[in-house]
Structures are given as C-alpha cells and as structure tokens.
Motif scaffolding. Sequence first.
Motif, PDB file in Angstrom:
ATOM      1  N   THR A 259      38.835  33.686  47.958  1.00  0.00           N
ATOM      2  CA  THR A 259      37.979  34.285  48.940  1.00  0.00           C
ATOM      3  C   THR A 259      36.561  33.946  48.756  1.00  0.00           C
ATOM      4  OG1 THR A 259      37.902  36.199  47.666  1.00  0.00           O
ATOM      5  CG2 THR A 259      39.445  36.196  49.056  1.00  0.00           C
ATOM      6  N   SER A 260      36.278  33.258  47.586  1.00  0.00           N
ATOM      7  CA  SER A 260      34.754  32.709  47.459  1.00  0.00           C
ATOM      8  C   SER A 260      34.496  31.645  46.532  1.00  0.00           C
ATOM      9  CB  SER A 260      34.166  34.080  46.811  1.00  0.00           C
ATOM     10  OG  SER A 260      32.902  33.823  46.321  1.00  0.00           O
ATOM     11  N   ASN A 261      33.518  31.110  46.757  1.00  0.00           N
ATOM     12  CA  ASN A 261      33.396  29.980  45.768  1.00  0.00           C
ATOM     13  C   ASN A 261      32.256  30.279  44.952  1.00  0.00           C
ATOM     14  OD1 ASN A 261      35.112  27.677  46.467  1.00  0.00           O
ATOM     15  ND2 ASN A 261      34.036  27.396  48.261  1.00  0.00           N
ATOM     16  N   LEU A 262      31.658  31.624  44.746  1.00  0.00           N
ATOM     17  CA  LEU A 262      30.687  31.848  43.757  1.00  0.00           C
ATOM     18  C   LEU A 262      31.030  32.959  42.981  1.00  0.00           C
ATOM     19  CD1 LEU A 262      27.527  31.918  46.204  1.00  0.00           C
ATOM     20  CD2 LEU A 262      28.041  30.574  44.467  1.00  0.00           C
ATOM     21  N   ASN A 263      31.014  34.163  43.442  1.00  0.00           N
ATOM     22  CA  ASN A 263      31.266  35.622  42.269  1.00  0.00           C
ATOM     23  C   ASN A 263      32.638  36.339  42.670  1.00  0.00           C
ATOM     24  OD1 ASN A 263      28.530  34.853  41.204  1.00  0.00           O
ATOM     25  ND2 ASN A 263      27.725  36.009  43.144  1.00  0.00           N
ATOM     26  N   GLY A 264      33.280  35.832  43.600  1.00  0.00           N
ATOM     27  CA  GLY A 264      34.440  36.397  43.770  1.00  0.00           C
ATOM     28  C   GLY A 264      35.656  35.730  43.295  1.00  0.00           C
ATOM     29  N   LEU A 265      36.815  35.987  43.982  1.00  0.00           N
ATOM     30  CA  LEU A 265      38.001  35.026  43.769  1.00  0.00           C
ATOM     31  C   LEU A 265      37.777  33.569  44.173  1.00  0.00           C
ATOM     32  CD1 LEU A 265      41.080  34.724  42.738  1.00  0.00           C
ATOM     33  CD2 LEU A 265      41.627  35.822  44.726  1.00  0.00           C
ATOM     34  N   VAL A 266      37.691  32.894  43.124  1.00  0.00           N
ATOM     35  CA  VAL A 266      37.252  31.398  43.634  1.00  0.00           C
ATOM     36  C   VAL A 266      38.949  30.606  43.636  1.00  0.00           C
ATOM     37  CG1 VAL A 266      36.666  29.156  42.575  1.00  0.00           C
ATOM     38  CG2 VAL A 266      35.248  31.367  42.153  1.00  0.00           C
ATOM     39  N   THR A 372      34.751  43.817  29.926  1.00  0.00           N
ATOM     40  CA  THR A 372      33.764  44.014  31.062  1.00  0.00           C
ATOM     41  C   THR A 372      32.521  44.786  30.837  1.00  0.00           C
ATOM     42  OG1 THR A 372      33.276  44.567  33.484  1.00  0.00           O
ATOM     43  CG2 THR A 372      35.051  45.824  32.457  1.00  0.00           C
ATOM     44  N   GLN A 373      31.435  44.199  31.325  1.00  0.00           N
ATOM     45  CA  GLN A 373      30.173  44.895  31.290  1.00  0.00           C
ATOM     46  C   GLN A 373      29.744  45.715  32.434  1.00  0.00           C
ATOM     47  OE1 GLN A 373      27.693  40.971  29.856  1.00  0.00           O
ATOM     48  NE2 GLN A 373      26.487  42.691  29.909  1.00  0.00           N
ATOM     49  N   ASN A 374      30.774  45.544  33.452  1.00  0.00           N
ATOM     50  CA  ASN A 374      30.329  46.282  34.522  1.00  0.00           C
ATOM     51  C   ASN A 374      31.609  46.852  35.187  1.00  0.00           C
ATOM     52  OD1 ASN A 374      28.910  47.543  36.913  1.00  0.00           O
ATOM     53  ND2 ASN A 374      28.049  45.637  37.322  1.00  0.00           N
ATOM     54  N   PRO A 375      32.339  47.845  34.543  1.00  0.00           N
ATOM     55  CA  PRO A 375      33.649  48.002  34.958  1.00  0.00           C
ATOM     56  C   PRO A 375      33.565  48.846  36.481  1.00  0.00           C
ATOM     57  CG  PRO A 375      32.789  49.708  33.579  1.00  0.00           C
ATOM     58  CD  PRO A 375      31.975  48.690  33.432  1.00  0.00           C
ATOM     59  N   GLY A 376      32.809  49.268  37.136  1.00  0.00           N
ATOM     60  CA  GLY A 376      32.871  49.970  38.226  1.00  0.00           C
ATOM     61  C   GLY A 376      32.520  48.671  39.318  1.00  0.00           C
ATOM     62  N   ALA A 377      31.692  47.593  39.130  1.00  0.00           N
ATOM     63  CA  ALA A 377      31.785  46.755  39.891  1.00  0.00           C
ATOM     64  C   ALA A 377      33.090  45.632  39.744  1.00  0.00           C
ATOM     65  CB  ALA A 377      30.667  45.688  39.433  1.00  0.00           C
ATOM     66  N   GLY A 378      33.604  45.773  38.827  1.00  0.00           N
ATOM     67  CA  GLY A 378      35.085  45.060  38.802  1.00  0.00           C
ATOM     68  C   GLY A 378      36.237  45.915  39.490  1.00  0.00           C
ATOM     69  N   GLN A 379      36.081  47.129  39.530  1.00  0.00           N
ATOM     70  CA  GLN A 379      37.154  48.040  40.406  1.00  0.00           C
ATOM     71  C   GLN A 379      36.815  47.703  41.616  1.00  0.00           C
ATOM     72  OE1 GLN A 379      36.552  52.351  40.702  1.00  0.00           O
ATOM     73  NE2 GLN A 379      38.448  52.349  39.761  1.00  0.00           N
ATOM     74  N   ALA A 380      35.170  47.901  42.165  1.00  0.00           N
ATOM     75  CA  ALA A 380      35.184  47.448  43.377  1.00  0.00           C
ATOM     76  C   ALA A 380      35.449  46.311  44.090  1.00  0.00           C
ATOM     77  CB  ALA A 380      33.707  47.744  43.383  1.00  0.00           C
ATOM     78  N   LEU A 381      35.281  45.314  43.216  1.00  0.00           N
ATOM     79  CA  LEU A 381      35.624  43.620  43.507  1.00  0.00           C
ATOM     80  C   LEU A 381      37.280  43.741  43.832  1.00  0.00           C
ATOM     81  CD1 LEU A 381      34.834  40.918  44.454  1.00  0.00           C
ATOM     82  CD2 LEU A 381      34.720  40.270  42.037  1.00  0.00           C
ATOM     83  N   VAL A 382      38.123  44.644  42.852  1.00  0.00           N
ATOM     84  CA  VAL A 382      39.302  44.389  43.008  1.00  0.00           C
ATOM     85  C   VAL A 382      39.978  44.966  44.425  1.00  0.00           C
ATOM     86  CG1 VAL A 382      41.637  45.173  42.253  1.00  0.00           C
ATOM     87  CG2 VAL A 382      39.970  43.849  40.666  1.00  0.00           C
ATOM     88  N   ALA A 383      39.217  45.970  44.579  1.00  0.00           N
ATOM     89  CA  ALA A 383      39.456  46.787  45.788  1.00  0.00           C
ATOM     90  C   ALA A 383      39.233  46.167  47.128  1.00  0.00           C
ATOM     91  CB  ALA A 383      38.582  48.145  45.931  1.00  0.00           C
ATOM     92  N   SER A 384      37.980  45.373  47.197  1.00  0.00           N
ATOM     93  CA  SER A 384      37.334  44.877  48.558  1.00  0.00           C
ATOM     94  C   SER A 384      38.385  43.612  48.576  1.00  0.00           C
ATOM     95  CB  SER A 384      36.258  44.555  48.386  1.00  0.00           C
ATOM     96  OG  SER A 384      35.678  43.434  47.281  1.00  0.00           O
ATOM     97  N   THR A 385      38.625  42.724  47.525  1.00  0.00           N
ATOM     98  CA  THR A 385      39.518  41.619  47.600  1.00  0.00           C
ATOM     99  C   THR A 385      40.858  41.667  48.041  1.00  0.00           C
ATOM    100  OG1 THR A 385      38.032  40.609  45.984  1.00  0.00           O
ATOM    101  CG2 THR A 385      39.999  39.551  46.188  1.00  0.00           C
ATOM    102  N   PHE A 386      41.614  42.805  47.578  1.00  0.00           N
ATOM    103  CA  PHE A 386      42.901  42.918  47.823  1.00  0.00           C
ATOM    104  C   PHE A 386      43.321  44.130  48.658  1.00  0.00           C
ATOM    105  CE2 PHE A 386      42.543  40.724  43.635  1.00  0.00           C
ATOM    106  CZ  PHE A 386      43.140  39.715  43.685  1.00  0.00           C
TER     107      PHE A 386
END
Length: 744
Positions: A259-266, A372-386
């Motif tokens: 979904t992304s070439n930078l900070n998401g699912l490459v 992970t250093q940022n578990p909340g952001a990891g959870q949020a990225l999984v939620a928005s990606t999938f």
Amino acid sequence: MTTTLPPSPSRRNFLRQSALGGSALVIGMYADGVLAAVSARPEEFAPNAFIRIDSTGKVTLVSKQPEIGQGIKTSLPMVLAEELEVPWRDVHIVQGDLNPAYGSQGAGGSTSTPTNYEPFHKLGATARTILVQAAAQAWNVSPADCHAENGAVVHAASGRRLPYGKLVATAAKLPVPDAAQVKVKNPADYKLLGTRIGGVDNLAVVTGKPLFGIDVQLPGMLYAVYAKCPVFGGKPKSFNVAEIKAMPGVKDAFIVEGTSNLNGLVPGVAIVATSTWAAFRARKQLKVEWDEGASAAHSWAGFAAAAQAAAKQPGTTMLRQDGDAKNAIAGAAKQVEAAYRYPFISHASMEPQNCTAWFKPASGTVELWAPTQNPGAGQALVASTFGIPKDNITLHITRSGGGFGRRLSSDFIVEAVAVAQKVGAPVKLTWTREDDLQHDHFRAGGFHFLRGGIDAQGKLVGWHNHFVTFANRVEREGKSVLQPGSGGSLSGDEFPGRWVANCLLEQTALECSIPMGPWRAPGSNVFAWVFHSFIDELAHAAGRDPLEFRLELLGDKDIVPGTGERGVPYNVARMKHVLQEVAEKSGWGKRKFPRGQGQGIAFHFSHRGYIAEVAEVTVSREGKLKVDRVVVVTDIGAQIVNLSGAENQVQGSVIDGLSTLMYPELNIENGRVVQSNFHEYKLLRMAETPPQIDVHFLKTDYPVTGLGEPALPPLAPAVCNAIFAATGKRVRELPLSKVDLSWS
C-alpha cells in the motif's frame, strides 16, 4: 535557580476508584494520564494496572514503556517502589502489553522518564497512603501515627507492624484519599532513587533467556522472510515461484501488492517455511523481476552535485531572517566560509526487525508479538492497512535488541500481518541483516553551506547557513508536497539562530524516494556537529579561546517563547553552568599539549537535556586517531533515578556518537544502498572506545528529564575540535574514516 511545576490536577480528574472485586489491591493509570484504581482478581497472572499487591504480600509492578536498552523497565518501577516503601529485592516486574489503561506507551525522544516521573510518584504514594489508612483502621489509631517501611505499615507508638499482604482486603475497600492526604516522599528520604540498580533483565540477557521479539515461539508457528525491491520505490512484477515452492521446508511464496513505498506496507515477495533457516535458504534462490521505477537513476554523487548547485541559489524555504546577515558578514573584519556534509546511515540495531503475527479469521482478530518502540502506532497502522478494528488487535511488547528510533516505524509489523493473513497460522517474520541495512528508515544525509563574520573585537556579527536536505513526496490534504525526512528539517530556533543579531537560515530540499526516520537524537545528532564545529572555526578565526567565545555567544538572557521569540525555551544559565563545569572537570586550558594531542569542547541542548563535553585526543603523524578521554557534564534535572543506568546511557551515547563519527556511511548508486552487511558497514570496536569516560551529573531544581539521547550530539564536535587543536586540520565531512588526518 528554581522552576515552578504545573499545579496538581483536581481530585475529581486525578483520582478515581472503582469497586474492587477481590483480595488484590491494584492501582493503575488511565490513558489520559489520570491516576485511578481499577478492579482486578487475585487469580490474575498478568495485571492490568501498574501496581499489584496480593494477599501473600507479593508486589508486582508493570513496566509500560518498551525496553529498548535504555533501562526504563528498571527505572520507572524504581519510582513506584520508592514511594511504596518496598525493598527492591521483593518486587516483581513484568512488561505490560499495549493497553489503553496505561496511557502513552511509546519510547522515543527521551520522553519516557519526564512523562511518567511525577505521575508515578503520585501513583506509588497513593497506594502507600491507602495501605497506611487500612492499618490505622485495623488498629483504631490515627493514620498520622503510622508509617510505611519495608513492605509493611508500622505504628510508631506501639511498635505494631502489619505487612502489606495482611492489609490488601481492607485497603481494597477504602475510598481513594483526597489529594491533600497523598504526600510524595521528600527526596532527602529516598532509599532507592539515585542508587545503583542493575537492569531487571540483566541475568536473562547474559544467559540467553528468551526476551526478545526474535525469541518468540508459538505452537504450529511458521517462519517468513520478505524481499523488497533493492531500488527505493520499486515493486515486484514476477518471480520464480515454482522453484521456490519446490524447495525443502517452503510452505508458500507469493507477491504482496503493498500500500506504500515509504512507511507502510511496501510491496514485496513473501516466502513462508517451516524454519527461519529454510526461509533464508530459499530467499537466496529468489529471482525477481522488479519494476524499479524512476528512483533507479538516483545516486549520492548526483545528490552531492545537486546540493552544490542549490547552494548557489536562494533557499526554497526561509527558516530565519534577522537583521542583514549577508552585509554584516561582507563588512566584517574576518569572514569564514565552510561546507559540511554527512551521509545517510542505518540504525544497525543488533536485533534485525521482526514480528510474530497470528491472524484468526474466525474471530477477525490479530495477535502480535513485536519489539516495537511505538506499539500504539503499530496497532493503528495494522488497523488502517487491513481494516481491522483496533479492539481486535492485541499487541504484546517484547524487549528490543536496540532501537535508536528505528522501531518507531511499524513497517515490519504490517508485513508480518500481511503474511499471516495469507497462510492462516502464526508466522514469525524475520528480516535478514541485509534487509535491515538496505531497507532501514535512514538518518537523512545533508549538506550545510556556512558563512560567518567576525568584527574587529572578535565578536560574531553574522551567521548564514544554507541547509540542503532530503525530502519524500507525499500526499497531504489532497496535495502532493515534499516532506523533509525526520531530522532533516532545520528549525529557525536552533542554536545559534536566536543568539546572532544578523542571522540567515535557509533550506532547500532534494526530492528522493529514500525512506527516512528518527535516528538517535534526531536532527541534533548532526546539527550539533555542524554548528559547534563551525563555531570553533569562528572562535579560532577571532583568536579567541573556544570556551570564552561560546560563553560570550550564549550571553546572559534566557531565550523563551513569547512576543518576539520563537520555539522552545532555552535556559542560558543552565547551559553556561554545564560549560563551566565541564571546563573545570576537564582542566580546560590548564595543560599545554604537544603537537598531535589536543582538547576540544562542545555543548548542545537536546531532548530537554543540557550537556557539555570535552574530548582529549591523540593523532599520530600517520593520521591514526585515538580518543583518550571524554568528560561529560549533564544537567537533566533534580534527580537521577538509577545512577548505574544513567551512567550507562551517557557512556553508551559517547561510544555510539564516536562510532557514528568514525565509520558508518551508506552510498547510494542506481537508486539502492551499496553496503549489504557489517563487513561493508563498519562500527566502532571495543578496542577503539575511549579508555576514560568521566560522567558528572549536576543536580538542579528542574523537572527530571531523559537520558537516552541528549549526551550523544556534543561528542562529534568535541572530538573534531580536539583534532583541529592537535593537528590544525578541520573535519567537514563524515565519516571521519574518509578524512586524511596525517600531519608533519
């Protein structure tokens, strides 16, 4: 000098209590930072709050921040234990999973200690107060006649003593006391804080116990690797799927569109196998046809040429313009001009990126184990990606084998989930060292074109910096914009911008597809080297002592936000204090060094910490550098939580800073990183570390701050300024290993 702390929140917003349904006293913190009591059952093994005391007297404390080597899993529970009046040997500490009841759980920017220090004192003091009240009620005496010590409450007059375990049932039924009744301890009475405490995981680490993400094991687990295009921004078109699937141990292989070439699912190619070894072996046989995209034409040499051309033009962004810097410099008695540059570098954590993901289609839930250093952001990225609700995502925080900002990104987490969704089993995704080095979120490279003017009295009258940085093109509010990488954007308030009457700071961004992210002390780690090296050049051009020149430049007025001022507060008195102290502790200017030896000084304000350092070096005639001693003086507030951990962080920052100064460099050719592993990406070895690192902490009446980052930035300029003192040679390019330091 004193500072005023913010007022305590009201009792309504500060303390709340729910009914406790068992003989366990648990006090926790809501996500908004409000202290509260929450219910728990005595049979629960994993507590859902910070403090648990069961009926046997066992005290369990939850460490909510990720442990990435900064020692927070030890230091924050120490605050709780201090206020609880429990011996450290009797405390059991567990790592908390991602839980909104814990509040913010990120570990970055040296924020864990300053964010939690005061609330944790109140948290522990509240629990202690309730326990004292419970004992007073049992004895029918005034709580004022009782006190807590060594895991028990004592009635001073009679000498009666009740251990905490005997008080749990009564304490669980008491209302939360008024804020006025909760008194945190006087620092003069601390028994634990400020002492030396070894890391709670030290024994497990040195004996190889499973603590890290890479150690996770689950029944029926599969193992995966994920190959991405070597050119940033590229994607797979096809691969030798039949050959890979036929290899021993391989269960599946497929393309993930991404979904992304930078900070998401490459986009990439996933290989799933019965072991990490089988997956890695198959990876070596992978043949992919890549769509490399436009970035295949990018190179470091091309970027450097573009930076030189940009420096001849006005900057595209004006960061600060005070007075008339160009004319002030042109009319100065002496003009100094210099160009500094530094490369992209990797975080190079010892534990490569990894994540274990278990997607359960029947329930639509995902369970994650991640360093992970940022578990909340990891959870949020999984939620928005999938498209998975956050409440359906459980994230277990494992210990990290180093982070330095890399694990603030969550790309490796969404890769693991993408694979787990496809195979329907628990999957541990592990990056190879080559993946980790070539697909990092890198510290941005940069170019600084500097000019300064010195008047006839040896004072700095003009400062001009044209910063050429790197940026990615992103979509923002429906528009395509260039966004400089983390640490790649210079603030107009950065020292010495607000201190020079005639100051011009401008910036030009070079577009690239290279992913960039926070690297230990983002921005400061390179800006300190550039600015404090150039300040040293100006001091010598003025014929001034470098210390005296810096003290004069700082002046006597605090730089604070308000009318006519911008940016963050800067306490000049604190900075001058650490400078003067480091000069005294190092014997600055009191010794005459022979040619080939010298001292250098530098300071920097970063992540709330005021740090000054002096480096002493020896440079052989052939140009071999040896850093003999580094003296560090730090002002990070009123209390050192764990003296052993604090010294470890400062000494580690010095060593990490020296390593980064000396060796790391990533070359970009044909849109990809050239270096592949540690044989090409050298780091400092133990024999090269300074034999003496003297650390001095100033105890000041200011809020406590963190130590993971602020001691790193001054190291590089202090060493480079010492090299100049020893050899007369200026270092204006990193890494230092590229610079000829020989002299005659």
